[in-house]
Design an enzyme around this catalytic site. Sequence first.
Site, short mmCIF file in Angstrom:
data_model
loop_
_atom_site.label_atom_id
_atom_site.label_comp_id
_atom_site.label_asym_id
_atom_site.label_seq_id
_atom_site.Cartn_x
_atom_site.Cartn_y
_atom_site.Cartn_z
N GLY A 153 4.36 -6.77 6.06
CA GLY A 153 3.93 -7.76 7.05
C GLY A 153 2.44 -7.72 7.32
O GLY A 153 1.79 -8.76 7.47
N PRO B 221 9.97 -4.85 0.90
CA PRO B 221 11.06 -4.62 1.87
C PRO B 221 10.54 -4.34 3.28
O PRO B 221 9.52 -3.68 3.47
CB PRO B 221 11.78 -3.40 1.30
N LYS C 281 0.84 -1.19 0.00
CA LYS C 281 0.00 0.00 0.00
C LYS C 281 0.87 1.24 0.00
O LYS C 281 2.05 1.21 0.41
CB LYS C 281 -0.95 0.03 1.21
N GLY D 239 7.48 1.07 4.97
CA GLY D 239 6.27 1.89 5.05
C GLY D 239 5.22 1.52 4.03
O GLY D 239 4.29 2.29 3.79
N ASP E 107 -2.30 -1.52 10.55
CA ASP E 107 -2.45 -1.46 9.10
C ASP E 107 -3.14 -2.69 8.52
O ASP E 107 -3.47 -2.71 7.33
CB ASP E 107 -1.09 -1.30 8.42
N SER F 73 0.13 -6.75 5.21
CA SER F 73 -0.55 -7.30 4.04
C SER F 73 -0.49 -8.82 4.03
O SER F 73 -1.49 -9.49 3.72
CB SER F 73 0.07 -6.74 2.76
#
Length: 281
Positions: free
Chosen positions: A101, A93, A10, A97, A135, A103
């Site tokens: 993880g 990576p 994202k 940001g 998130d 997702s």
Amino acid sequence: MSITYPAPAKLNLMLRVIGQRPDGYHELQTVFQFIDFADQLQFSSQPPGHFSRTGGAEGVSEADDLTIRAARLLMESAGIREGVHIHIHKVLPLGGGIGGGSSDAASTLIVLNRLWRAGFSREELMALGKQLGADVPIFIYGRSAWAEGIGEQLSALENLPESHYVLVHPGIAVSTREIFTAPELTRQHPPSTIGAFLGGAMNNTLVSTVCARYPEVEHAIHWLQSQGLRDVRLTGSGACVFGVAEDAESARNIARQVPPCWRSWAVKGLNQHPLYDPTEQ
């Protein structure tokens, strides 16, 4: 043959810190959009109670991996007896940001809810996801969105431009915890509105703190600006930065020219998660 499921990254198209709660979490306003850049996950059945993982992020133990934690949480919350092996082809990576993880955890919840016939609604899965990280819910929500609270209060923004972006990772990992606990971070920015964002207010209020502590991020921002990209911004707390290209070919050409110590990708915005199913409630 195993089916492979995507866990897309994202971007935060804007981000404002507007307060801090008594529990230490920060009140935010942000806009999320997915991109066509993803980890790939495979799931295979294991005996009940057996959970394992191959692949994934270097240095993250199996027990700490968010996919394993998500699978266990779903099993326990649904009151079912299942097991699973998860293979992660990791390309997103760490410390970038872009939600890698989170997702992965969200795709695990979505896919296993279907495979195990656990029967959780999207809203119920989002509540489980929130236990794993702030998130995670947006990836289960599955649409570009305006977000408030700690990022879990979501309103769909389904007509955002699906722009072509150049995404750059400047070879470092930024600690989200470090940025949000930094004493110099301004935590009381005036609230914004969806209208202001759509009118061009796209700033990320973390950028000055991140750039002061990680000058590589500032260098990457200036480099993208020097390539003529529009609306160059930091996503989340970094380290990744991105800018809008005119088209896919321009994005690819610029991405190929980054300094050799960086990683770069030409990506496209997506207003819908590839696992989103509008028939699921």
